[in-house]
Design a protein around this motif. Structure first.
Motif, PDB file in Angstrom:
ATOM      1  N   PRO A 182       0.818  -1.231   0.000  1.00 62.37           N
ATOM      2  CA  PRO A 182       0.000   0.000   0.000  1.00 62.37           C
ATOM      3  C   PRO A 182       0.849   1.278   0.000  1.00 62.37           C
ATOM      4  N   ALA A 183       1.981   1.227   0.720  1.00 63.87           N
ATOM      5  CA  ALA A 183       2.855   2.406   0.767  1.00 63.87           C
ATOM      6  C   ALA A 183       3.503   2.665  -0.589  1.00 63.87           C
ATOM      7  N   LEU A 184       3.929   1.607  -1.268  1.00 65.01           N
ATOM      8  CA  LEU A 184       4.562   1.770  -2.581  1.00 65.01           C
ATOM      9  C   LEU A 184       3.588   2.363  -3.595  1.00 65.01           C
ATOM     10  N   ILE A 185       2.337   1.928  -3.526  1.00 63.59           N
ATOM     11  CA  ILE A 185       1.327   2.444  -4.456  1.00 63.59           C
ATOM     12  C   ILE A 185       1.114   3.940  -4.240  1.00 63.59           C
TER      13      ILE A 185
ATOM     14  N   SER B 218      11.046   1.489 -11.180  1.00 57.52           N
ATOM     15  CA  SER B 218      11.462   0.523 -10.155  1.00 57.52           C
ATOM     16  C   SER B 218      10.306   0.219  -9.205  1.00 57.52           C
ATOM     17  N   LEU B 219       9.585   1.279  -8.818  1.00 58.79           N
ATOM     18  CA  LEU B 219       8.416   1.085  -7.961  1.00 58.79           C
ATOM     19  C   LEU B 219       7.367   0.214  -8.644  1.00 58.79           C
ATOM     20  N   GLU B 220       7.154   0.463  -9.918  1.00 60.01           N
ATOM     21  CA  GLU B 220       6.153  -0.299 -10.661  1.00 60.01           C
ATOM     22  C   GLU B 220       6.537  -1.773 -10.743  1.00 60.01           C
ATOM     23  N   THR B 221       7.816  -2.037 -10.915  1.00 57.97           N
ATOM     24  CA  THR B 221       8.303  -3.427 -10.968  1.00 57.97           C
ATOM     25  C   THR B 221       8.049  -4.136  -9.637  1.00 57.97           C
ATOM     26  N   GLU B 222       8.350  -3.445  -8.522  1.00 55.65           N
ATOM     27  CA  GLU B 222       8.162  -4.033  -7.201  1.00 55.65           C
ATOM     28  C   GLU B 222       6.669  -4.209  -6.888  1.00 55.65           C
TER      29      GLU B 222
END
Length: 426
Positions: A130-133, A148-152
């Motif tokens: 949730p935090a990454l989104i 990078s965020l999208e990959t994770e």
């Protein structure tokens, strides 16, 4: 004749070997610890093996087939490790922190490596995803960090289901976690739970999912608990082992949460069954009979008693006895037992004795706390694995009973104030 002897020898040898072993590399601190391995039957943990320890290795031999969740309990550190059994050997290594609690577990067998990875994956899904989104919204799609965020995010959003194809229990466990997860129940209806219990495969009882999912089922059924429980019990069929295990779990949940009307109704239903009763439901019925008003409280021999030379509960002569089940780590006990201490001289003057039974894991902790109180106290030093739970139907601490001189139960107060009020002690 020789062929028959060889065949007999082969049969005997197959029965003498374990179904599987659990091998645990342990720190030196635990080399003299008692270590136990438990499996599950619903919420009841069943002792499968006690470890033999040699050269910093604890080895369990399990001689019965078992597929499901298991738990190794290290008494000296009062710590546990959860694992999965597929009726195959399990290997792991544990490490302790500065307080001698388990700080790290490294599995070396494939199924528990997969299980361990799944636990980590779920933690990341719940806490990090949730935090990454949210963070991603602060970056442009053209930026490298956004990519990078999208990959994770994609990695945490998509589980590799193919990894579970050869592990049916893990596949079952992961698929049905939603029923025991309190945060997921908003997505479910009572009918979903009923369908799950009635059609669930063979792994339900050993999955550790049953009790938390039943609590969630009752929460979902708030508008009509009794009606939905009746539908559930009809769907699972009380003449089957599963139906009886679920009935046993429900009776114990109602008892724990003080839902006495429902407990009494379904306990009566259990007592009126005409079919063969499984061990799980039989133990629930017996424990409740042992502690109903008017029943003679079962005797128990003391094993580590202080402040008495008596050998058992029945050996204590008093006009009345206050029996209290407690623990040194119980906050409610910390608040209530001192109030008994204030009235102890008054109670003794009326020939009323207090007998405490502690559900501590550590005898040292038990004695340190029990010595603060002048009354009789005992403990098996086995925590919630003490015999007290099954014999006296103990599901919480403190639990009180008041006995007459004949050791029959005359009252079951909920709190220390109720104890003193019943005995008319000012």
């Amino acid at each position: 004749m020789k062929k028959l002897l060889l065949a007999s020898s082969f049969i005997l040898s197959t029965y003498s070997f374990a179904q599987f072993n659990v091998k645990v590399d342990i720190p030196t601190y635990l080399a003299d610890s008692e270590v136990y391995l438990y499996g599950f039957n619903g919420s009841k943990e069943i002792l499968y093996s006690k470890a033999k320890i040699s050269n910093n290795v604890a080895l369990f031999k399990v001689d019965k087939q078992y597929v499901g969740m298991m738990r190794a309990f290290f008494k000296k550190s009062n710590s546990s490790v959860n694992m999965v059994s597929e009726n195959k050997d399990v290997n792991l290594k544990i490490e302790l922190d500065s307080k001698n609690k388990i700080s790290n577990v490294v599995f070396q067998d494939p199924v528990n490596q997969l299980f361990s990875n799944e636990v980590e994956f779920q933690k990341k899904q719940e806490l990090i995803l949730p935090a990454l989104i949210q963070i991603k919204d602060y970056y442009r799609p053209s930026e490298s960090f956004y990519k990078s965020l999208e990959t994770e995010i994609n990695a945490l959003s998509n589980k590799d289901q193919a990894a579970y194809e050869n592990h049916p229990f893990l596949e079952y466990f992961n698929k049905n976690q939603k029923y025991s997860n309190q945060e997921k129940i908003a997505e479910l209806k009572a009918e979903d739970f009923i369908n799950f219990y009635s059609k669930s495969g063979e792994y339900l009882e050993t999955s550790s999912i049953l009790k938390p999912s039943l609590i969630n089922f009752l929460n979902v059924s708030k508008a009509n608990v009794e009606g939905n429980v009746d539908k559930l019990l009809e769907a699972v069929n009380l003449e089957t082992p599963r139906g009886q295990t679920i009935l046993s779990e429900l009776i114990e949940i109602f008892n724990t949460y003080g839902m006495d009307k429902l407990k009494d109704k379904y306990l009566t239903e259990a007592n009126n069954l005409k079919c063969t009763i499984n061990d799980r439901l039989a133990s629930t019925i017996k424990a409740n009979k042992n502690t109903e008003i008017g029943a003679k409280m079962p005797n128990i021999n003391f094993v580590n008693a202080i402040h008495t030379k008596a050998k058992s509960l029945y050996d204590i002569n008093a006009s009345k006895k206050i029996v209290v089940f407690w623990s040194s780590t119980c906050s409610h006990c910390e608040a209530e037992l001192p109030k008994l201490l204030e009235k102890y001289d008054n109670l003794k003057s009326q020939n009323i004795e207090i007998v405490g039974f502690s559900l501590d894991n550590s005898l040292e902790d038990f004695k340190a706390k029990a010595n603060l109180y002048p009354w009789i106290n005992d403990s098996e030093g086995k925590g919630w694995y003490s015999s007290y739970g099954d014999i006296y139907n103990i599901v919480a601490t403190p639990t009180y009973f008041i006995l007459g001189s004949d050791n029959k139960i005359i009252s079951k107060p909920n709190h220390v104030a109720d104890v003193l009020d019943y005995l008319k002690v000012n």
